[in-house]
Design a protein around this motif. Structure first.
Motif, PDB file in Angstrom:
ATOM      1  N   TYR A 104       2.173   3.488  -7.549  1.00 15.22           N
ATOM      2  CA  TYR A 104       1.236   4.207  -8.419  1.00 15.22           C
ATOM      3  C   TYR A 104      -0.081   4.461  -7.684  1.00 15.22           C
ATOM      4  O   TYR A 104      -0.697   5.510  -7.859  1.00 15.22           O
ATOM      5  N   VAL A 105      -0.484   3.480  -6.865  1.00 13.69           N
ATOM      6  CA  VAL A 105      -1.694   3.659  -6.050  1.00 13.69           C
ATOM      7  C   VAL A 105      -1.484   4.865  -5.133  1.00 13.69           C
ATOM      8  O   VAL A 105      -2.349   5.753  -5.022  1.00 13.69           O
ATOM      9  N   ASP A 106      -0.309   4.922  -4.516  1.00 11.47           N
ATOM     10  CA  ASP A 106      -0.007   6.022  -3.598  1.00 11.47           C
ATOM     11  C   ASP A 106       0.030   7.354  -4.354  1.00 11.47           C
ATOM     12  O   ASP A 106      -0.502   8.364  -3.878  1.00 11.47           O
ATOM     13  N   LEU A 107       0.624   7.328  -5.547  1.00 10.86           N
ATOM     14  CA  LEU A 107       0.703   8.551  -6.353  1.00 10.86           C
ATOM     15  C   LEU A 107      -0.695   9.054  -6.709  1.00 10.86           C
ATOM     16  O   LEU A 107      -0.998  10.245  -6.571  1.00 10.86           O
ATOM     17  N   ILE A 108      -1.548   8.141  -7.156  1.00 16.48           N
ATOM     18  CA  ILE A 108      -2.903   8.549  -7.556  1.00 16.48           C
ATOM     19  C   ILE A 108      -3.655   9.105  -6.348  1.00 16.48           C
ATOM     20  O   ILE A 108      -4.350  10.119  -6.446  1.00 16.48           O
ATOM     21  N   ARG A 109      -3.444   8.486  -5.181  1.00 13.57           N
ATOM     22  CA  ARG A 109      -4.069   9.025  -3.959  1.00 13.57           C
ATOM     23  C   ARG A 109      -3.598  10.434  -3.669  1.00 13.57           C
ATOM     24  O   ARG A 109      -4.379  11.276  -3.221  1.00 13.57           O
ATOM     25  N   THR A 110      -2.292  10.690  -3.901  1.00 20.37           N
ATOM     26  CA  THR A 110      -1.807  12.043  -3.578  1.00 20.37           C
ATOM     27  C   THR A 110      -2.373  13.078  -4.559  1.00 20.37           C
ATOM     28  O   THR A 110      -2.461  14.239  -4.222  1.00 20.37           O
ATOM     29  N   LEU A 111      -2.740  12.628  -5.757  1.00 16.53           N
ATOM     30  CA  LEU A 111      -3.267  13.582  -6.742  1.00 16.53           C
ATOM     31  C   LEU A 111      -4.789  13.713  -6.664  1.00 16.53           C
ATOM     32  O   LEU A 111      -5.339  14.785  -6.902  1.00 16.53           O
ATOM     33  N   LEU A 112      -5.467  12.611  -6.351  1.00 13.02           N
ATOM     34  CA  LEU A 112      -6.940  12.633  -6.414  1.00 13.02           C
ATOM     35  C   LEU A 112      -7.607  12.380  -5.061  1.00 13.02           C
ATOM     36  O   LEU A 112      -8.830  12.430  -4.970  1.00 13.02           O
ATOM     37  N   GLY A 113      -6.825  12.063  -4.030  1.00 12.80           N
ATOM     38  CA  GLY A 113      -7.428  11.692  -2.739  1.00 12.80           C
ATOM     39  C   GLY A 113      -7.800  10.220  -2.733  1.00 12.80           C
ATOM     40  O   GLY A 113      -7.444   9.465  -3.642  1.00 12.80           O
ATOM     41  N   ASP A 114      -8.540   9.822  -1.708  1.00 14.99           N
ATOM     42  CA  ASP A 114      -8.901   8.401  -1.596  1.00 14.99           C
ATOM     43  C   ASP A 114     -10.018   8.046  -2.571  1.00 14.99           C
ATOM     44  O   ASP A 114     -11.001   8.773  -2.678  1.00 14.99           O
ATOM     45  N   PRO A 115      -9.873   6.909  -3.262  1.00 14.17           N
ATOM     46  CA  PRO A 115     -10.962   6.491  -4.153  1.00 14.17           C
ATOM     47  C   PRO A 115     -12.138   5.946  -3.347  1.00 14.17           C
ATOM     48  O   PRO A 115     -11.989   5.607  -2.167  1.00 14.17           O
ATOM     49  N   ARG A 116     -13.279   5.873  -4.017  1.00  9.39           N
ATOM     50  CA  ARG A 116     -14.460   5.301  -3.352  1.00  9.39           C
ATOM     51  C   ARG A 116     -14.298   3.795  -3.200  1.00  9.39           C
ATOM     52  O   ARG A 116     -14.677   3.204  -2.212  1.00  9.39           O
ATOM     53  N   SER A 117     -13.740   3.159  -4.232  1.00  8.19           N
ATOM     54  CA  SER A 117     -13.521   1.714  -4.196  1.00  8.19           C
ATOM     55  C   SER A 117     -12.382   1.389  -5.150  1.00  8.19           C
ATOM     56  O   SER A 117     -11.869   2.270  -5.843  1.00  8.19           O
ATOM     57  N   VAL A 118     -11.977   0.122  -5.126  1.00  8.29           N
ATOM     58  CA  VAL A 118     -10.896  -0.313  -6.013  1.00  8.29           C
ATOM     59  C   VAL A 118     -11.321  -1.626  -6.669  1.00  8.29           C
ATOM     60  O   VAL A 118     -11.822  -2.524  -5.990  1.00  8.29           O
ATOM     61  N   TYR A 119     -11.170  -1.716  -7.972  1.00  6.08           N
ATOM     62  CA  TYR A 119     -11.361  -2.973  -8.698  1.00  6.08           C
ATOM     63  C   TYR A 119      -9.977  -3.428  -9.151  1.00  6.08           C
ATOM     64  O   TYR A 119      -9.163  -2.593  -9.522  1.00  6.08           O
ATOM     65  N   ALA A 120      -9.743  -4.727  -9.174  1.00  7.69           N
ATOM     66  CA  ALA A 120      -8.444  -5.174  -9.685  1.00  7.69           C
ATOM     67  C   ALA A 120      -8.484  -6.618 -10.144  1.00  7.69           C
ATOM     68  O   ALA A 120      -9.335  -7.417  -9.710  1.00  7.69           O
ATOM     69  N   LYS A 121      -7.549  -6.926 -11.017  1.00  9.44           N
ATOM     70  CA  LYS A 121      -7.252  -8.318 -11.361  1.00  9.44           C
ATOM     71  C   LYS A 121      -5.740  -8.391 -11.421  1.00  9.44           C
ATOM     72  O   LYS A 121      -5.097  -7.624 -12.143  1.00  9.44           O
ATOM     73  N   THR A 122      -5.153  -9.260 -10.613  1.00  8.83           N
ATOM     74  CA  THR A 122      -3.702  -9.398 -10.612  1.00  8.83           C
ATOM     75  C   THR A 122      -3.375 -10.850 -10.956  1.00  8.83           C
ATOM     76  O   THR A 122      -4.017 -11.783 -10.461  1.00  8.83           O
ATOM     77  N   THR A 123      -2.389 -11.026 -11.840  1.00 10.81           N
ATOM     78  CA  THR A 123      -2.222 -12.301 -12.536  1.00 10.81           C
ATOM     79  C   THR A 123      -0.792 -12.806 -12.444  1.00 10.81           C
ATOM     80  O   THR A 123       0.148 -12.005 -12.532  1.00 10.81           O
ATOM     81  N   LYS A 124      -0.641 -14.108 -12.297  1.00 10.59           N
ATOM     82  CA  LYS A 124       0.700 -14.714 -12.330  1.00 10.59           C
ATOM     83  C   LYS A 124       1.195 -14.763 -13.778  1.00 10.59           C
ATOM     84  O   LYS A 124       0.480 -14.372 -14.691  1.00 10.59           O
ATOM     85  N   HIS A 125       2.411 -15.293 -13.981  1.00 13.29           N
ATOM     86  CA  HIS A 125       2.908 -15.458 -15.359  1.00 13.29           C
ATOM     87  C   HIS A 125       3.569 -16.827 -15.473  1.00 13.29           C
ATOM     88  O   HIS A 125       4.311 -17.233 -14.570  1.00 13.29           O
ATOM     89  N   PRO A 126       3.318 -17.541 -16.582  1.00 15.17           N
ATOM     90  CA  PRO A 126       3.846 -18.906 -16.714  1.00 15.17           C
ATOM     91  C   PRO A 126       5.367 -18.983 -16.552  1.00 15.17           C
ATOM     92  O   PRO A 126       5.881 -19.973 -16.029  1.00 15.17           O
ATOM     93  N   SER A 127       6.097 -17.935 -16.957  1.00 17.67           N
ATOM     94  CA  SER A 127       7.559 -18.020 -16.848  1.00 17.67           C
ATOM     95  C   SER A 127       8.049 -17.680 -15.446  1.00 17.67           C
ATOM     96  O   SER A 127       9.243 -17.743 -15.165  1.00 17.67           O
ATOM     97  N   MET A 128       7.141 -17.250 -14.578  1.00 16.63           N
ATOM     98  CA  MET A 128       7.533 -16.874 -13.215  1.00 16.63           C
ATOM     99  C   MET A 128       6.571 -17.549 -12.245  1.00 16.63           C
ATOM    100  O   MET A 128       6.087 -16.927 -11.307  1.00 16.63           O
ATOM    101  N   ASP A 129       6.276 -18.841 -12.498  1.00 14.14           N
ATOM    102  CA  ASP A 129       5.172 -19.451 -11.749  1.00 14.14           C
ATOM    103  C   ASP A 129       5.499 -19.718 -10.283  1.00 14.14           C
ATOM    104  O   ASP A 129       4.624 -20.035  -9.489  1.00 14.14           O
ATOM    105  N   GLN A 130       6.783 -19.548  -9.895  1.00 12.67           N
ATOM    106  CA  GLN A 130       7.123 -19.698  -8.476  1.00 12.67           C
ATOM    107  C   GLN A 130       6.739 -18.452  -7.671  1.00 12.67           C
ATOM    108  O   GLN A 130       6.726 -18.463  -6.448  1.00 12.67           O
ATOM    109  N   LEU A 131       6.448 -17.353  -8.400  1.00 10.71           N
ATOM    110  CA  LEU A 131       6.085 -16.096  -7.729  1.00 10.71           C
ATOM    111  C   LEU A 131       4.571 -15.936  -7.654  1.00 10.71           C
ATOM    112  O   LEU A 131       3.844 -16.475  -8.486  1.00 10.71           O
ATOM    113  N   ALA A 132       4.121 -15.149  -6.687  1.00  8.68           N
ATOM    114  CA  ALA A 132       2.705 -14.742  -6.680  1.00  8.68           C
ATOM    115  C   ALA A 132       2.482 -13.818  -7.884  1.00  8.68           C
ATOM    116  O   ALA A 132       3.391 -13.615  -8.695  1.00  8.68           O
TER     117      ALA A 132
END
Ligand SMILES: NC(=O)c1ccc[n+]([C@@H]2O[C@H](COP(=O)([O-])OP(=O)(O)OC[C@H]3O[C@@H](n4cnc5c(N)ncnc54)[C@H](O)[C@@H]3O)[C@@H](O)[C@H]2O)c1
Length: 353
Positions: free
Chosen positions: A186-214
């Protein structure tokens, strides 16, 4: 709707005979009529079984043998786990045309190494960020390029599904999962439609039922300044049946909007039908949403486009692939920025005095 195709049928040599090659690359190449001549996998049974299924004439038991056999106009299609990419790339002949599976390395440093290696070896290198070429995205681009949507001001990708990550062994030990392996599309798709963003904010989160994964859920904001919103919201842990599962891409402009419900991830791996709806504003009239029937989907049809770009560049019909390594490294930069933003965290309430 499928991507522009090359006029020459260059022979394709595939390295890696795993899941994605069997379910997407080869079915797509069959549809496009690409000429697959050889396949190699470190597990020879996998290469043999894939060759039988897709009638590939040559199976190689080592990479050197494949490289010696491949003619100068060969196109190499590398679909090995990310940590194998650089060593495979080093062995390819100088000046070769090569399509590398995404992501472009495990992080931005590796992406830089891949790009550097490609430059040193004068490779024509493209990356398989293929959502750009999904038939519904090509249809959306056509409407956008015609000017019918006006100026784009909002793109939203919303995914609420249950993804059985355990199907991909290598993810269990990967320090990065969701953004690097999934939202990257989706990041790549948005870049192809809008070009490179100025910056990126994010929060990426684990899940209790998949705690062995990042982390397996992400909110990503791609920053295009004051007037354009670009948001990605993914939850792969919606394990509550299918009724509320959804996945859509919505694109809004000053003169119209498009909403694509894409079914590939719903009830995975069964999937659901896609739909493509759009509205074009007309003075004095109530907005009226219309449906467009689109032939083909992300899997496998989009995989035609990423290979076709490489072949078009190899035959000289275009100057360079739209998905060149030089372009795609910016998608990797956005991914790196997203992880860094998530680590850094938001503004602490304790700082608000
Ligand atoms: N573009 C997409 O949407 C998409 C989807 C799934 C996977 N992928 C990417 O494709 C790549 C492969 O994924 P997969 O799901 O097919 O994995 P997989 O584990 O099913 O297949 C990988 C194959 O590569 C072989 N292999 C490993 N090292 C090799 C080497 N050095 N030389 C030759 N063969 C080697 C393995 O034996 C295996 O058959 C990964 O990088 C993954 O991130 C991309």
């Amino acid at each position: 709707m499928i991507a522009q195709l090359p006029s020459e049928k260059r022979p394709v040599y595939i390295i890696g005979a795993g899941g994605i090659v069997n379910t997407a690359h080869l079915p797509a190449y069959q549809i496009a009529g690409f000429n697959v001549q050889g396949i190699f996998d470190i597990v020879s049974e996998k290469a043999k079984a894939t060759a039988e299924k897709f009638l590939i004439p040559k199976v190689f038991t080592d990479l050197k043998q494949m490289i010696t056999d491949a003619p100068p106009n060969a196109v190499f299609d590398v679909a090995v786990p990310g940590d194998q990419t650089i060593s495979v790339l080093k062995q390819l002949p100088d000046s070769a045309a090569v399509l590398l599976q995404k992501p472009m390395g495990e992080n931005y440093n590796e992406a830089k190494q891949i790009l550097q290696l490609a430059k040193e070896k004068k490779l024509l290198a493209a990356i398989n960020f293929q959502l750009r070429y999904a038939p519904y995205i090509l249809a959306a681009k056509k409407i956008i390029d015609n000017g019918d949507l006006g100026e784009l001001n909002d793109i939203e990708v919303n995914v609420n599904v249950y993804t059985p990550w355990h199907l991909w062994d290598f993810l269990m030990t990967s320090p990065r999962v969701e953004i690097l392996y999934h939202s990257i599309h989706y990041v790549d798709l948005i870049r192809t439609l809008l070009g490179d963003p100025r910056s990126v904010y994010a929060k990426t989160t684990k899940h209790p039922s998949m705690d062995q994964l990042a982390s397996v859920r992400s909110n990503i904001i791609m920053d295009y300044g004051e007037m354009i919103a670009a948001n990605i919201l993914t939850n792969h842990c919606h394990n509550y049946g299918t009724p509320k599962q959804q996945s859509y891409i919505k694109i809004e402009g000053s003169k119209g909007a498009i909403k694509i419900n894409f079914g590939a991830l719903i009830d995975y791996p069964r999937g659901a039908a896609d739909s493509f709806e759009y509205v074009l504003l007309q003075d004095g009239k109530e907005p009226e949403w219309r449906q467009m029937n689109i032939e083909g989907s992300w899997f496998p049809h989009a995989f035609i486009g990423s290979m076709a770009q490489l072949m078009l560049a190899a035959e000289g019909s275009i100057a360079k692939p739209d998905n060149s390594a030089e372009d795609c490294i910016h998608t990797m930069a956005c991914v790196e920025a997203a992880y860094l933003s998530s680590e850094k965290g938001g503004v602490l309430l304790s700082e608000i005095k």
